[in-house]
Design a protein around this motif. Structure first.
Motif, PDB file in Angstrom:
ATOM      1  N   ALA A 259      12.888   3.779  12.531  1.00 22.22           N
ATOM      2  CA  ALA A 259      13.088   3.108  11.249  1.00 22.22           C
ATOM      3  C   ALA A 259      11.880   3.295  10.340  1.00 22.22           C
ATOM      4  O   ALA A 259      12.027   3.566   9.140  1.00 22.22           O
ATOM      5  CB  ALA A 259      13.372   1.620  11.484  1.00 22.22           C
ATOM      6  N   GLN A 260      10.692   3.163  10.899  1.00 21.55           N
ATOM      7  CA  GLN A 260       9.498   3.285  10.072  1.00 21.55           C
ATOM      8  C   GLN A 260       9.256   4.730   9.640  1.00 21.55           C
ATOM      9  O   GLN A 260       8.844   4.988   8.505  1.00 21.55           O
ATOM     10  CB  GLN A 260       8.290   2.713  10.816  1.00 21.55           C
ATOM     11  N   ARG A 261       9.526   5.660  10.513  1.00 22.66           N
ATOM     12  CA  ARG A 261       9.312   7.069  10.184  1.00 22.66           C
ATOM     13  C   ARG A 261      10.253   7.540   9.073  1.00 22.66           C
ATOM     14  O   ARG A 261       9.858   8.302   8.182  1.00 22.66           O
ATOM     15  CB  ARG A 261       9.520   7.906  11.445  1.00 22.66           C
ATOM     16  N   ASN A 262      11.485   7.062   9.113  1.00 20.83           N
ATOM     17  CA  ASN A 262      12.494   7.559   8.177  1.00 20.83           C
ATOM     18  C   ASN A 262      12.688   6.697   6.937  1.00 20.83           C
ATOM     19  O   ASN A 262      13.132   7.205   5.903  1.00 20.83           O
ATOM     20  CB  ASN A 262      13.837   7.705   8.897  1.00 20.83           C
ATOM     21  N   TYR A 263      12.377   5.400   7.024  1.00 23.51           N
ATOM     22  CA  TYR A 263      12.783   4.503   5.937  1.00 23.51           C
ATOM     23  C   TYR A 263      11.689   3.604   5.386  1.00 23.51           C
ATOM     24  O   TYR A 263      11.920   2.905   4.409  1.00 23.51           O
ATOM     25  CB  TYR A 263      13.982   3.651   6.395  1.00 23.51           C
ATOM     26  N   LYS A 264      10.516   3.610   5.985  1.00 22.31           N
ATOM     27  CA  LYS A 264       9.431   2.796   5.428  1.00 22.31           C
ATOM     28  C   LYS A 264       8.903   3.465   4.170  1.00 22.31           C
ATOM     29  O   LYS A 264       8.588   4.650   4.178  1.00 22.31           O
ATOM     30  CB  LYS A 264       8.307   2.611   6.451  1.00 22.31           C
ATOM     31  N   VAL A 265       8.810   2.696   3.080  1.00 24.14           N
ATOM     32  CA  VAL A 265       8.374   3.268   1.802  1.00 24.14           C
ATOM     33  C   VAL A 265       7.076   2.645   1.300  1.00 24.14           C
ATOM     34  O   VAL A 265       6.505   3.118   0.313  1.00 24.14           O
ATOM     35  CB  VAL A 265       9.479   3.139   0.729  1.00 24.14           C
ATOM     36  N   TYR A 266       6.598   1.589   1.954  1.00 21.72           N
ATOM     37  CA  TYR A 266       5.310   0.993   1.565  1.00 21.72           C
ATOM     38  C   TYR A 266       4.756   0.199   2.739  1.00 21.72           C
ATOM     39  O   TYR A 266       5.501  -0.495   3.437  1.00 21.72           O
ATOM     40  CB  TYR A 266       5.458   0.059   0.358  1.00 21.72           C
ATOM     41  N   ASP A 267       3.431   0.301   2.928  1.00 20.95           N
ATOM     42  CA  ASP A 267       2.746  -0.442   3.980  1.00 20.95           C
ATOM     43  C   ASP A 267       1.406  -0.905   3.410  1.00 20.95           C
ATOM     44  O   ASP A 267       0.563  -0.080   3.050  1.00 20.95           O
ATOM     45  CB  ASP A 267       2.534   0.467   5.191  1.00 20.95           C
ATOM     46  N   TYR A 268       1.233  -2.223   3.311  1.00 18.77           N
ATOM     47  CA  TYR A 268       0.016  -2.763   2.696  1.00 18.77           C
ATOM     48  C   TYR A 268      -1.248  -2.263   3.384  1.00 18.77           C
ATOM     49  O   TYR A 268      -2.289  -2.091   2.744  1.00 18.77           O
ATOM     50  CB  TYR A 268       0.066  -4.291   2.698  1.00 18.77           C
ATOM     51  N   CYS A 269      -1.170  -2.018   4.683  1.00 19.95           N
ATOM     52  CA  CYS A 269      -2.353  -1.563   5.419  1.00 19.95           C
ATOM     53  C   CYS A 269      -2.759  -0.143   5.016  1.00 19.95           C
ATOM     54  O   CYS A 269      -3.893   0.263   5.251  1.00 19.95           O
ATOM     55  CB  CYS A 269      -2.110  -1.619   6.927  1.00 19.95           C
ATOM     56  N   ARG A 270      -1.826   0.596   4.414  1.00 19.36           N
ATOM     57  CA  ARG A 270      -2.110   1.989   4.058  1.00 19.36           C
ATOM     58  C   ARG A 270      -2.227   2.179   2.548  1.00 19.36           C
ATOM     59  O   ARG A 270      -2.200   3.315   2.066  1.00 19.36           O
ATOM     60  CB  ARG A 270      -1.029   2.897   4.628  1.00 19.36           C
ATOM     61  N   ASP A 271      -2.368   1.080   1.830  1.00 21.08           N
ATOM     62  CA  ASP A 271      -2.479   1.136   0.372  1.00 21.08           C
ATOM     63  C   ASP A 271      -3.960   1.193  -0.004  1.00 21.08           C
ATOM     64  O   ASP A 271      -4.692   0.210   0.188  1.00 21.08           O
ATOM     65  CB  ASP A 271      -1.818  -0.094  -0.237  1.00 21.08           C
ATOM     66  N   PRO A 272      -4.438   2.320  -0.536  1.00 23.12           N
ATOM     67  CA  PRO A 272      -5.862   2.436  -0.860  1.00 23.12           C
ATOM     68  C   PRO A 272      -6.302   1.507  -1.985  1.00 23.12           C
ATOM     69  O   PRO A 272      -7.507   1.299  -2.164  1.00 23.12           O
ATOM     70  CB  PRO A 272      -6.005   3.917  -1.261  1.00 23.12           C
ATOM     71  N   ARG A 273      -5.348   0.940  -2.709  1.00 19.32           N
ATOM     72  CA  ARG A 273      -5.701   0.024  -3.799  1.00 19.32           C
ATOM     73  C   ARG A 273      -6.020  -1.377  -3.295  1.00 19.32           C
ATOM     74  O   ARG A 273      -6.527  -2.208  -4.045  1.00 19.32           O
ATOM     75  CB  ARG A 273      -4.544  -0.053  -4.810  1.00 19.32           C
ATOM     76  N   ARG A 274      -5.693  -1.649  -2.040  1.00 21.08           N
ATOM     77  CA  ARG A 274      -5.884  -2.992  -1.498  1.00 21.08           C
ATOM     78  C   ARG A 274      -7.291  -3.176  -0.948  1.00 21.08           C
ATOM     79  O   ARG A 274      -7.905  -2.240  -0.426  1.00 21.08           O
ATOM     80  CB  ARG A 274      -4.864  -3.246  -0.377  1.00 21.08           C
ATOM     81  N   ASP A 275      -7.766  -4.420  -1.035  1.00 18.85           N
ATOM     82  CA  ASP A 275      -9.041  -4.803  -0.438  1.00 18.85           C
ATOM     83  C   ASP A 275      -8.775  -5.196   1.012  1.00 18.85           C
ATOM     84  O   ASP A 275      -8.333  -6.310   1.293  1.00 18.85           O
ATOM     85  CB  ASP A 275      -9.658  -5.966  -1.214  1.00 18.85           C
ATOM     86  N   HIS A 276      -9.039  -4.312   1.947  1.00 12.44           N
ATOM     87  CA  HIS A 276      -8.664  -4.554   3.343  1.00 12.44           C
ATOM     88  C   HIS A 276      -9.618  -5.493   4.069  1.00 12.44           C
ATOM     89  O   HIS A 276      -9.365  -5.840   5.232  1.00 12.44           O
ATOM     90  CB  HIS A 276      -8.486  -3.225   4.068  1.00 12.44           C
ATOM     91  N   THR A 277     -10.691  -5.908   3.403  1.00 11.12           N
ATOM     92  CA  THR A 277     -11.514  -6.957   4.008  1.00 11.12           C
ATOM     93  C   THR A 277     -10.733  -8.269   4.064  1.00 11.12           C
ATOM     94  O   THR A 277     -11.044  -9.149   4.873  1.00 11.12           O
ATOM     95  CB  THR A 277     -12.816  -7.182   3.234  1.00 11.12           C
ATOM     96  N   GLN A 278      -9.699  -8.392   3.224  1.00  8.15           N
ATOM     97  CA  GLN A 278      -8.874  -9.594   3.197  1.00  8.15           C
ATOM     98  C   GLN A 278      -7.729  -9.532   4.211  1.00  8.15           C
ATOM     99  O   GLN A 278      -7.048 -10.529   4.438  1.00  8.15           O
ATOM    100  CB  GLN A 278      -8.308  -9.822   1.793  1.00  8.15           C
ATOM    101  N   THR A 279      -7.516  -8.363   4.768  1.00 10.11           N
ATOM    102  CA  THR A 279      -6.440  -8.208   5.758  1.00 10.11           C
ATOM    103  C   THR A 279      -7.023  -7.556   7.012  1.00 10.11           C
ATOM    104  O   THR A 279      -6.728  -6.385   7.302  1.00 10.11           O
ATOM    105  CB  THR A 279      -5.294  -7.357   5.176  1.00 10.11           C
ATOM    106  N   PRO A 280      -7.834  -8.299   7.751  1.00  7.36           N
ATOM    107  CA  PRO A 280      -8.543  -7.713   8.901  1.00  7.36           C
ATOM    108  C   PRO A 280      -7.619  -7.212   9.994  1.00  7.36           C
ATOM    109  O   PRO A 280      -8.023  -6.378  10.808  1.00  7.36           O
ATOM    110  CB  PRO A 280      -9.410  -8.872   9.397  1.00  7.36           C
ATOM    111  N   GLU A 281      -6.360  -7.681  10.005  1.00  4.84           N
ATOM    112  CA  GLU A 281      -5.426  -7.209  11.036  1.00  4.84           C
ATOM    113  C   GLU A 281      -5.089  -5.732  10.870  1.00  4.84           C
ATOM    114  O   GLU A 281      -4.592  -5.087  11.789  1.00  4.84           O
ATOM    115  CB  GLU A 281      -4.146  -8.044  11.027  1.00  4.84           C
ATOM    116  N   CYS A 282      -5.381  -5.178   9.693  1.00  5.95           N
ATOM    117  CA  CYS A 282      -5.114  -3.746   9.474  1.00  5.95           C
ATOM    118  C   CYS A 282      -6.092  -2.885  10.263  1.00  5.95           C
ATOM    119  O   CYS A 282      -5.854  -1.703  10.435  1.00  5.95           O
ATOM    120  CB  CYS A 282      -5.219  -3.413   8.007  1.00  5.95           C
TER     121      CYS A 282
END
Length: 282
Positions: A259-282
């Protein structure tokens, strides 16, 4: 019209385990009540329709709060122009903790003709819809047309993980890695249809157009199996996997990877615009 990946797909590999079959269906009135927009809601024997027009949307809420469980509904979405409109099924404790709430979302982001619906999953922890909100969005297209028939969508939530299911196929697993990044306070089950023109469709590019009203969300086959907030410590919520001890089976992980390989279109952990210090689980 749908992308080639949808029309050419053979459908998901079997997950081998079907959590929905372990939880009995209930009628709307057995587990829920109207929350707002009662004039925009019609209840059948085992179904519920809610709609949005220029005057109002509508929402519903479970009678009881839960500390864990499996929460599902079959949903059929409106075809045609639905930009700006969100149809949702989610868990929240916003009314108990305004401005500091937890939430687990399944949201269908409306679309324009010829483009598929986006299913957005999200997890909020002690954050509200203010400037400090930290979303954990993962978005998918679907391997079927969700306007043609009812399909089952579900959230499994317990003290160790959150799993999102589409027709029993796990599409996302969010494990508890830290108490600060996981919702642990009791939540109610909600559903709603509302105007989110500012962001819902292509970041707000397309707005709700009320010449197409009413926008209708159809729900049936409600499933609520879990431990209410007042349940004893011995209460065991339904499991999302055959092991009964958390996680997913190898077959379920394979289905999720598909499902993720074929149909995932966005993942917050892989968004370079996000501040990942706020999402340490990434």
């Amino acid at each position: 019209m749908f992308p080639a990946s949808i029309s050419n797909a053979q459908g998901p590999p079997s997950p081998g385990f079907y959590p929905s079959s372990r939880v009995r269906s209930i009628g709307f009135n057995q587990g829920f009540r109207n929350l707002w927009g009662s004039q925009h809601q019609s209840i059948g024997q085992d179904s519920l329709n809610i709609w949005l027009d220029r005057s109002s949307g509508s929402g519903f809420k479970s009678i009881s709060p839960y500390q864990s469980g499996y929460f599902g509904a079959a949903v059929k979405l409106q075809a045609g122009y639905t930009a700006g409109v969100i149809t949702s099924f989610y868990l929240s404790n916003n009314e108990a903790h305004p401005g500091n709430h937890d939430e687990i979302d399944i949201e269908f982001l409306g679309t324009t003709p010829g483009k598929p619906y986006t299913l957005q999953t999200n997890v909020f922890i002690r954050g509200s819809g203010d400037s400090n909100v930290i979303g954990r969005e993962m978005r998918f297209h679907l391997w079927f047309d969700p306007t043609q028939d009812y399909h089952n969508y579900a959230i499994l939530w317990n003290t160790i993980e959150i799993i999102f299911f589409v027709d029993d196929v796990p599409i996302r697993r969010y494990p508890r890695k830290d108490d600060n990044t996981f919702p642990l306070r009791p939540m109610w089950v909600y559903g709603s249809i509302w105007d989110a023109s500012s962001w819902a469709t292509e970041d707000g590019k397309y707005k709700a157009d009320y010449s197409y009203q009413p926008f209708v969300g159809k729900y049936s086959n409600f499933k609520v199996g879990g431990c209410t907030a007042s349940a004893s410590a011995s209460c065991q919520p339904p499991s999302g996997s055959p092991s009964g001890s958390g996680g997913l089976s190898r077959q379920q992980y394979a289905a999720m990877a598909w499902a993720q390989r074929n149909y995932k279109v966005y993942d917050y952990c892989r968004d370079p615009r996000r501040d990942h210090t706020q999402t340490p689980e990434c």
